[in-house]
Design a protein around this motif. Sequence first.
Motif, short mmCIF file in Angstrom:
data_model
loop_
_atom_site.label_atom_id
_atom_site.label_comp_id
_atom_site.label_asym_id
_atom_site.label_seq_id
_atom_site.Cartn_x
_atom_site.Cartn_y
_atom_site.Cartn_z
N TRP A 1 49.64 -81.35 -22.66
CA TRP A 1 50.53 -80.39 -23.32
C TRP A 1 51.65 -81.05 -24.09
O TRP A 1 52.16 -80.50 -25.07
CB TRP A 1 51.07 -79.40 -22.28
N GLN B 1 42.69 -76.00 -29.13
CA GLN B 1 44.09 -75.94 -29.51
C GLN B 1 44.51 -74.49 -29.62
O GLN B 1 44.02 -73.75 -30.48
CB GLN B 1 44.32 -76.66 -30.84
N GLU C 1 50.24 -81.47 -27.34
CA GLU C 1 50.22 -80.19 -28.06
C GLU C 1 51.58 -79.89 -28.68
O GLU C 1 51.67 -79.39 -29.81
CB GLU C 1 49.79 -79.07 -27.12
#
Length: 336
Positions: free
Chosen positions: A231, A330, A234
């Motif tokens: 994460w 994603q 991300e």
Amino acid sequence: MPLSHWPPVSVVMPVLNEERHLEEAVGRVLEQDYPGELEVVLAIGPSKDRTQEIADKLADRDPRISIVPNPTGKTPAGLNVGIANARHDILVRVDGHGALTDGYITRAVEVLDESGADNVGGVMAAEGRTPTEMAVACAYRSRLGLGASTFHQGGKAGPADTVYLGVFRRAALERVGGFDETMHRAQDWELNYRIRKTGGLIWFTPDLSVTYRPRSSLSAVAKQFFHTGQWRREVIRRHPETANKRYLAPPIAVILLALGTILGIIGLATGSSWLDLGFLAPLGYAILLLAGSAVEGRYLPWKALLWMPLVCATMHVSWGLGFLVGLREQPKAVSA
């Protein structure tokens, strides 16, 4: 300086599989002795343990506690549903495995008023009970484990990129659209980033401290940090300008360790002695872990100290691998 009027406060707790810590976490909230009105909203996910049963008993005993379902079990969804059902404009985030220190809410409201910030927070005071947990807690607090993050190590009061948990103004959350439910982890960092982008102020103060109960096994730590690395990648994918050496260090370390080990093995297999130098990478890393653990963990009981190098290695490698692997899909970011 005490406020002349203490605003009502809502404590929002997203909870999933927290039978070990929930009663303590809620108890520490109810014992706060806040001068104003206080309510607790528990957003309960589909737990596999006795969490729901414990939450129901707590709510039956104290009318200040209400329960709302969080069908997905995801933290940002739980926070959003809890906030939507909260009655007040000052919102205190607490996790099901955290324990507020005495006076936390009172001081947080004072700091909100003094600083004019949209969100204030303090120190994540990791505290373990077993030798493994004590080693994990020490790694959280040390530069060897998680680096130099202010909310892990403390520091001077002032503006910050992010803070642990947080005490928010509802208006700030409404301004940016609340927590991004596609961010299953790092949602607090990402939310604070959006608040700052809209001109809001995030304020750190060492006056606030929350006791954090760390994972109790290496496998749980590995899983936690692998997902954290995924994460974090991300976050950087969505906001490239947030990349910095602290977040990039674990994946770079994993690459260097793997490359050095592979070259060393090839050297042994082919008789190319210069390739044997590749083993200097894992050897140097091992020496760093042992020496660093001896320094950072010097106050630990000896059983916990023995766990320290392995705990730090698990954190670094799991985070780095998670970052390198990334998410399989994603998720689409929400717009503020």
